[in-house]
Write an enzyme that holds these catalytic residues in place. Structure first.
Site, PDB file in Angstrom:
ATOM      1  N   ASP A 102       0.925  -1.142   0.041  1.00 26.47           N
ATOM      2  CA  ASP A 102       0.217   0.458   0.000  1.00 26.47           C
ATOM      3  C   ASP A 102       1.178   1.155  -0.325  1.00 26.47           C
ATOM      4  O   ASP A 102       1.487   1.008   0.489  1.00 26.47           O
ATOM      5  CB  ASP A 102      -1.111  -0.236   1.385  1.00 26.47           C
ATOM      6  CG  ASP A 102      -1.935  -1.321   1.345  1.00 26.47           C
ATOM      7  OD1 ASP A 102      -2.478  -1.990  -0.027  1.00 26.47           O
ATOM      8  OD2 ASP A 102      -2.834  -1.774   2.269  1.00 26.47           O
ATOM      9  N   ARG A 273     -11.909  -0.198   4.655  1.00 24.23           N
ATOM     10  CA  ARG A 273     -10.150  -0.011   4.434  1.00 24.23           C
ATOM     11  C   ARG A 273      -9.537   0.741   5.733  1.00 24.23           C
ATOM     12  O   ARG A 273      -9.564   1.817   5.361  1.00 24.23           O
ATOM     13  CB  ARG A 273      -9.385  -0.597   3.268  1.00 24.23           C
ATOM     14  CG  ARG A 273      -7.940  -0.358   3.021  1.00 24.23           C
ATOM     15  CD  ARG A 273      -7.655  -0.545   1.733  1.00 24.23           C
ATOM     16  NE  ARG A 273      -6.680  -1.389   1.078  1.00 24.23           N
ATOM     17  CZ  ARG A 273      -5.853  -0.390   0.882  1.00 24.23           C
ATOM     18  NH1 ARG A 273      -5.867   1.339   1.700  1.00 24.23           N
ATOM     19  NH2 ARG A 273      -4.525  -0.302   0.729  1.00 24.23           N
TER      20      ARG A 273
HETATM   21  C1  SIN Z   1      -6.455  -3.404  -1.466  1.00 26.75           C
HETATM   22  O1  SIN Z   1      -5.737  -4.087  -1.858  1.00 26.75           O
HETATM   23  O2  SIN Z   1      -6.610  -3.432  -0.325  1.00 26.75           O
HETATM   24  C2  SIN Z   1      -7.713  -3.972  -2.173  1.00 26.75           C
HETATM   25  C3  SIN Z   1      -7.827  -5.259  -1.893  1.00 26.75           C
HETATM   26  C4  SIN Z   1      -9.354  -6.086  -1.484  1.00 26.75           C
HETATM   27  O3  SIN Z   1     -10.385  -5.515  -1.591  1.00 26.75           O
HETATM   28  O4  SIN Z   1      -9.343  -7.407  -1.678  1.00 26.75           O
END
Ligand code: SIN
Length: 282
Positions: A102, A273
């Protein structure tokens, strides 16, 4: 573990489900310590059948550090800390469906992220993680020695790439940012060396052109994504993944093929998230 939690590994390389904990209930200090230890041991930990609200997910993340706001993806209006990752029916893409760690295009990328499945199709849309410590350790001594002195330029990419291809995503009106990180970083808690490059955000080696960098970067991307360094998690509503963003990459698999089982996978997928602040890689 001292809190009574139990870890069940899900693959040889990384990943474990942690049983016996209610994440919404306010964790004891012993439970926080156990999750921290499990994260260092397994690099990504999973929890089933959790009932998180935006408030309890934010409170959970705060037990592990300060919340990091995504530099480009816009969070919910009521809870800006939470980015809603939405895949609408009919979309063949999934936000995050290319291997990445990330936001490595910023100076201090997050130490970790906590992803909560609110709605998922009955199958499809799994997520994979890969272990970048193993990716480092399995390189030859010659390659390790060469990479040890190198740095790479990472870029967040333009805001459009976070929204243009996805119906459900929103971006800040932010500029693209770049950061230079060591190609091999050291884990700040375990000291383990990590091959710190990823296909989505690493553009080139510092001091080289993109063209010059491409062959070696392509090798390193392919190497770090080898199946034997990965685990794959099948989501259910209420599942949670918490990954160490310093030493893993992940890929949300966009396998919503319409012809399969009469299009049964073509359901809305909604994930919440939250990211936790990290250190500058060294
Ligand atoms: C992300 O890359 O944070 C998303 C991962 C997901 O939705 O499985």
């Amino acid at each position: 573990m001292s809190s009574g939690m139990e870890a069940a590994p899900i693959a040889g390389a990384l990943g474990a489900e942690l049983h016996g904990v209610d994440l919404a209930g306010g964790l004891s200090d012993a439970a926080v310590a156990d999750i921290r230890r499990a994260l260092l041991d397994h690099l990504v930990v999973f929890f089933r059948d959790q009932a998180l609200t935006p408030e309890t997910q934010i409170a959970l993340a705060r037990r592990f550090g300060a919340i990091a706001i995504h530099p480009i993806a816009r969070g919910r209006d009521d809870h800006p800390e939470i980015v809603e990752v939405v895949r609408e029916p009919g979309e063949m893409l999934n936000w995050g469906s290319k291997w990445h760690a990330d936001t490595t295009g910023i100076e201090s990328p997050p130490m970790g992220s906590i992803l909560y499945a609110r709605a998922v199709p009955p199958f499809a849309g799994d997520t994979c993680w890969a272990n970048l410590c193993l990716a480092h350790d399995t390189l030859s001594d010659g390659m390790k020695a060469m990479l040890g002195g190198m740095h790479a330029v990472h870029s967040t990419g333009a805001p459009g790439r976070y929204v243009d291809f996805y119906k459900g995503m929103r971006a800040f009106d932010a500029g693209e940012s770049e950061a230079v990180h060591p190609v091999v970083r050291s884990h700040p808690e375990t000291g383990r060396p990590i091959l710190f490059v990823n296909r989505s955000f690493t553009r080139r080696f510092d001091g080289m052109t993109e063209e010059e960098s491409r062959p070696l970067l392509d090798f390193l991307f392919g190497h770090s994504e080898r199946p034997e360094f990965t685990c794959r998690f099948r989501w259910r509503p209420g599942s949670v993944a918490f990954w160490d963003n310093r030493c893993t990459i992940h890929d949300a698999i966009a396998d919503y093929w319409p012809a399969r089982n009469g299009g049964a996978a073509d359901k809305r997928r909604v994930m919440h998230r939250v990211m936790i602040e990290g250190d500058r890689p060294v």
